[in-house]
Design a protein around this motif. Structure first.
Motif, PDB file in Angstrom:
ATOM      1  N   LYS A 201       0.858  -1.190   0.000  1.00  0.00           N
ATOM      2  CA  LYS A 201       0.000   0.000   0.000  1.00  0.00           C
ATOM      3  C   LYS A 201       0.894   1.239   0.000  1.00  0.00           C
ATOM      4  O   LYS A 201       1.935   1.270   0.662  1.00  0.00           O
ATOM      5  CB  LYS A 201      -0.931   0.004   1.221  1.00  0.00           C
ATOM      6  CG  LYS A 201      -1.964  -1.127   1.220  1.00  0.00           C
ATOM      7  CD  LYS A 201      -2.881  -1.035   2.427  1.00  0.00           C
ATOM      8  CE  LYS A 201      -3.882  -2.189   2.451  1.00  0.00           C
ATOM      9  NZ  LYS A 201      -4.852  -2.090   1.332  1.00  0.00           N
ATOM     10  N   TYR A 202       0.455   2.254  -0.736  1.00  0.00           N
ATOM     11  CA  TYR A 202       1.267   3.460  -0.949  1.00  0.00           C
ATOM     12  C   TYR A 202       0.731   4.622  -0.107  1.00  0.00           C
ATOM     13  O   TYR A 202      -0.452   4.949  -0.177  1.00  0.00           O
ATOM     14  CB  TYR A 202       1.246   3.849  -2.431  1.00  0.00           C
ATOM     15  CG  TYR A 202       1.842   2.808  -3.346  1.00  0.00           C
ATOM     16  CD1 TYR A 202       3.122   2.965  -3.870  1.00  0.00           C
ATOM     17  CD2 TYR A 202       1.125   1.655  -3.685  1.00  0.00           C
ATOM     18  CE1 TYR A 202       3.670   2.002  -4.722  1.00  0.00           C
ATOM     19  CE2 TYR A 202       1.668   0.695  -4.527  1.00  0.00           C
ATOM     20  CZ  TYR A 202       2.940   0.865  -5.037  1.00  0.00           C
ATOM     21  OH  TYR A 202       3.482  -0.082  -5.867  1.00  0.00           O
ATOM     22  N   GLU A 203       1.620   5.235   0.669  1.00  0.00           N
ATOM     23  CA  GLU A 203       1.220   6.373   1.474  1.00  0.00           C
ATOM     24  C   GLU A 203       1.109   7.626   0.604  1.00  0.00           C
ATOM     25  O   GLU A 203       1.906   7.850  -0.304  1.00  0.00           O
ATOM     26  CB  GLU A 203       2.231   6.615   2.600  1.00  0.00           C
ATOM     27  CG  GLU A 203       2.307   5.476   3.609  1.00  0.00           C
ATOM     28  CD  GLU A 203       3.265   5.744   4.747  1.00  0.00           C
ATOM     29  OE1 GLU A 203       3.752   6.896   4.877  1.00  0.00           O
ATOM     30  OE2 GLU A 203       3.551   4.814   5.527  1.00  0.00           O
ATOM     31  N   LYS A 204       0.098   8.436   0.905  1.00  0.00           N
ATOM     32  CA  LYS A 204      -0.110   9.721   0.213  1.00  0.00           C
ATOM     33  C   LYS A 204      -0.178   9.544  -1.306  1.00  0.00           C
ATOM     34  O   LYS A 204       0.383  10.325  -2.075  1.00  0.00           O
ATOM     35  CB  LYS A 204       0.979  10.711   0.603  1.00  0.00           C
ATOM     36  CG  LYS A 204       1.002  11.018   2.096  1.00  0.00           C
ATOM     37  CD  LYS A 204       2.259  11.700   2.536  1.00  0.00           C
ATOM     38  CE  LYS A 204       2.376  13.104   1.976  1.00  0.00           C
ATOM     39  NZ  LYS A 204       3.548  13.828   2.506  1.00  0.00           N
ATOM     40  N   LEU A 205      -0.868   8.504  -1.724  1.00  0.00           N
ATOM     41  CA  LEU A 205      -1.015   8.204  -3.158  1.00  0.00           C
ATOM     42  C   LEU A 205      -2.127   9.050  -3.752  1.00  0.00           C
ATOM     43  O   LEU A 205      -3.259   9.032  -3.287  1.00  0.00           O
ATOM     44  CB  LEU A 205      -1.313   6.716  -3.337  1.00  0.00           C
ATOM     45  CG  LEU A 205      -1.526   6.194  -4.758  1.00  0.00           C
ATOM     46  CD1 LEU A 205      -0.282   6.429  -5.604  1.00  0.00           C
ATOM     47  CD2 LEU A 205      -1.889   4.715  -4.729  1.00  0.00           C
ATOM     48  N   GLY A 206      -1.799   9.798  -4.795  1.00  0.00           N
ATOM     49  CA  GLY A 206      -2.783  10.652  -5.458  1.00  0.00           C
ATOM     50  C   GLY A 206      -3.625   9.870  -6.456  1.00  0.00           C
ATOM     51  O   GLY A 206      -3.769   8.651  -6.358  1.00  0.00           O
ATOM     52  N   GLU A 207      -4.162  10.569  -7.434  1.00  0.00           N
ATOM     53  CA  GLU A 207      -4.977   9.920  -8.464  1.00  0.00           C
ATOM     54  C   GLU A 207      -4.116   9.020  -9.333  1.00  0.00           C
ATOM     55  O   GLU A 207      -2.948   9.297  -9.594  1.00  0.00           O
ATOM     56  CB  GLU A 207      -5.652  10.978  -9.343  1.00  0.00           C
ATOM     57  CG  GLU A 207      -6.751  11.762  -8.653  1.00  0.00           C
ATOM     58  CD  GLU A 207      -7.425  12.745  -9.593  1.00  0.00           C
ATOM     59  OE1 GLU A 207      -6.797  13.103 -10.617  1.00  0.00           O
ATOM     60  OE2 GLU A 207      -8.563  13.148  -9.317  1.00  0.00           O
TER      61      GLU A 207
END
Length: 268
Positions: A201-207
């Protein structure tokens, strides 16, 4: 007295093209004394939308809060120069990303001395990622380095995430190539030959695109979807790739005993 025919002959002897092709040797020192872009980052936001430049400048300055200030200039359409005035401010911004505006991920890079900032490669962005479902005994840094180099390019291992006696996930910093789909999971084989699947899972992932997994666009403008190359029955990527906000553990000492609790607030 020169006649018009003589003038035409003289003019025909002038070969401008040859003159332009002759080298002009510069016999003076022209090297720049210092890198004017030493405290600058070149960047772009991964989005198809038109950005509100005034709002973007205000938002990024508010997020970074550089002690010595910042200037944000537009170089070309969609390309920006972020000029800091102290190395500590720029280093903090780089270390604590990723960053986004209006859910569009920001990709940055440094500009080399004497280089053209509009030619800087902007293909990689760093993320903190959380690796879930690791078996007991496999939370070690060597394992993290191998996994980091699978999900992207390994940058660092978060030792501070090891402070708690119970860890739900391993935390890594990796560099992701935005030209490739986001990786989601990996099958690993334990020493006893049993297999497990770990999830990222990616932290602070945008669109990003739920159809092809690229950060460079959303599903609305995905060429695979438009050309009918993608399976419309389902999505292989989704919002579940976004890591939940982290909560820092806190300890309170009461009557000689240490009691664990939580302190709210999203961090990097």
């Amino acid at each position: 007295m020169a006649t018009s025919s003589n003038i035409d002959v003289l003019m025909s002897d002038l070969d401008i093209a040859n003159e332009e092709d002759e080298e002009l040797v510069l016999d003076i020192e022209c090297e720049e004394a210092e890198n004017r872009f030493e405290l600058c980052l070149v960047g772009k936001f991964l989005t198809e939308k038109n950005l509100n430049l005034r709002a973007m400048r205000s938002k990024m300055a508010d997020l970074w809060k550089p002690a010595m200030g910042i200037t944000i200039k537009s170089l070309t359409h969609g390309l920006f120069l972020f000029q800091f005035y102290h190395k500590n401010d720029m280093d903090w911004m780089v270390k604590n990303g990723s960053w986004s505006f209006d859910n569009a991920t920001l990709v940055t890079n440094t500009s080399p001395a004497g280089g053209d900032p509009t030619k800087v490669s902007l293909n990689e962005v760093e993320f903190w990622v959380q690796i879930y479902d690791l078996p007991s005994g496999y939370m070690a840094e060597p394992v993290g380095e191998q996994l980091g180099n699978f999900f992207g390019s390994f940058v660092s291992y978060d030792l501070s995430n090891n402070e708690s006696i119970w860890r739900e996930y391993m935390r890594l910093r990796i560099k992701v190539d935005v030209r490739r789909p986001l990786k989601r999971k990996k099958k690993i084989c334990k020493k006893d030959k049993t297999e497990v699947i770990v999830n990222c899972k990616y932290e602070k992932l945008g669109e990003f695109c739920f159809v092809c997994g690229l950060l460079t666009h959303t599903e609305r403008s995905c060429k695979k979807k438009i050309n009918g190359e993608a399976d419309s029955s389902g999505r292989e990527w989704g919002s579940w790739l976004r890591a939940p906000p982290r909560r820092q553990g806190s300890q309170v000492r009461r009557n000689g005993c240490v009691m664990s609790g939580t302190k709210g607030g999203a961090t990097n």
